[in-house]
Design an enzyme around this catalytic site. Sequence first.
Site, PDB file in Angstrom:
ATOM      1  N   GLU A  90       0.825  -1.166  -0.173  1.00  0.00           N
ATOM      2  CA  GLU A  90      -0.073   0.041   0.107  1.00  0.00           C
ATOM      3  C   GLU A  90       0.842   1.285   0.095  1.00  0.00           C
ATOM      4  OE1 GLU A  90      -2.939   0.494  -0.279  1.00  0.00           O
ATOM      5  OE2 GLU A  90      -4.225  -1.456   0.108  1.00  0.00           O
ATOM      6  N   SER A 350     -26.121 -31.453  52.142  1.00  0.00           N
ATOM      7  CA  SER A 350     -25.187 -31.651  52.969  1.00  0.00           C
ATOM      8  C   SER A 350     -23.834 -30.721  52.914  1.00  0.00           C
ATOM      9  CB  SER A 350     -24.818 -33.070  52.899  1.00  0.00           C
ATOM     10  OG  SER A 350     -25.858 -34.101  53.289  1.00  0.00           O
TER      11      SER A 350
END
Length: 697
Positions: A90, A350
């Site tokens: 680019e 429990s």
Amino acid sequence: MTVRPGRFRKLKIAAGVLAISAIAATAALILYARSLPRLDLSAAADRSTVVLDREGRLLRPFLTADGRWKLPVTGDDVDPRYLAMLKAFEDKRFDSHHGIDPLSMLRAAGQMLMNGRVVSGGSTLTMQVARLLEPRKERTLAAKLRQAVRAIELERRFDKARILDLYLTLAPFGGNLEGVRAASFAYFGKEPKRLSTAEAALLVALPQSPETRRPDRYVEAARKARERVLERVEQAGLATSDEVAAARNEPIPTARRPFPNLSPHVAEQAVAEAPAERVQKLSLDARLQTALEGLARERSLGLNPQVSIAILAVDNETGEIRASVGGVDYFAAERAGSLDLTRALRSPGSALKPFIYALAFDSGIAHPETMLEDRPARYGIYIPENFDMTFQGMVSARKALQFSLNVPAVELLSAVGPQRFLSRLRDAGISIAMPRDSAAPGLAVGLGGVGITLQDLTRAYVGLARGGEMLPLRFRQQATPSGPAPRLVEPVAAWYVADTLLGAPPPLNAVPGRIAYKTGTSYGYRDAWAVGFDRKHTIGVWVGRADNGAVPGLVGRAVAAPILFDAFARLGIDPRPFPQPADAIVASTSHLPPPLRHLRQDVPKTVTAMMTPTLKLAFPPDGARIDLSAAALDGNGRLNLKAAGGSPPYTWLVDGTPVTEPQRRRETQWQPPGKGFMRISVIDATGASESVSVRLQ
């Protein structure tokens, strides 16, 4: 060469005209630049909120308000090869120009004149950032001029790294994907830090025409675009011919992947608490979270489709949550996956028993080797029964807890007091919910007759792992709260419980003695629990239906415990033993102080006991001076000791050490070791005691 005067004059005039034109163009450009409003950077600031783990790994991103995926990213977050490819394709002079590249612009203009159309735009990466910040549909010279002016402005305001970061954040990649990080996750399912050559080339190619090159829609167009980038990469020497050939053979992704969605419930809670923070860093560990979510999915396959699983893993040192699985599948409607079941109020069965024992140990009324009665018992209208409907007779507190016997636990709770038990938990910061129609807590609270969340239950076990000291659970990394922490029990009692639970029978095929753990099953098989800890971590597991429906066969030991042990296997078990406090008593039942050999209650249970005369030490009297040669000694040189009142058997101690076995007679003899001050004590069967100090001379 000789220049004629007339020609020289014309050159001077031409040069002057060019200079004036350049000055005028520059002045016009400056005036144009000044006429533009200040560049708006809000587009770069509008990013997706991301939730990260403790190491910065992505847990879950959120869409922006307008429905885009726009994850924050910088050059440090991206593979260096991708950045090199991007510049080569680019803007190869990006690091040296000041916003515009005259050579590229001349090349683009020449290509347009020769081809009669735009072949390449000549835009630098900085100009592309300007266009992304101020998007315009038209591609005119005026638009290009504006981009050039904005590019120069950007270069004056920011360094190259910041400009590159803006490009990486703003570049479009098709659909609602913006930024290279969002694209990398959507197309490859990973961070852009480790991209292959083919992956990096595709991400370089897409922003030029994101909608026509979308690989999930236009595979061939995406392939050709990637090919052009790979050609440039090879020409620039950024990859070998073999690497490029391999990249060409790598398939193009044909569908978008889902973004990470780890611990979605905690992520949503974090964002709801601090909606303005775009980056939320939590204490969770993404790797452990992934492992435990996978474990929950695996285990759910053998369960009812409406049953879900919640798992919580906590660091004992800090109270920070390392993993939180709120349910099996966030998107499963039949499992109510959107609900965070670590915060659902459930009956613990429990699972609260260890805290009954801890409080009994802490109160001095029991020890792990204290003998308890496991036989039919009635407390008013309440008749506790064991899970298997059998009775073991006389058992130690250790065995009763390890095998989760109900009757001994109720006996201990009766001695401790249910109100005191609940108050101690609440004072330590544990939230306990009582049934709405309950006027006062009864003995059933010890067997699950209350409501508690997995978060609170796990936090209570963290307290045991920390020697009784409590910490708040938190999912953000922050300083440990200063000041004294609330205490559930003292370190000795916490160690007794941890040492006992370490010997609890493990589930089938699991190695014993690795973690201290307890299970629980609520009434009607609605909830299965298992919570365990080692020195470093505590993990809590809950299994059940989100609607609190019954599930036949849903038992904590059979369903939740194997998940707990598998979770620790994936986390890793700390092999260090729990540190034993110096004042802990390690002894068999027969070698305990007599009051601890059987369950003692300070308040007599029967009228007969209440009528028993108070225990007194009749001889020797307090403060007595005893001549070792006097008649107080028998013929063998032993001192006579006498008690009055109390209930047999009696145990005699000198300076806290037992000198006799329990005996029913009120008189005994003791052989003094020599002269000096001594403290003589007697304890009866109820635990009552009397002491005197004497001097032997």
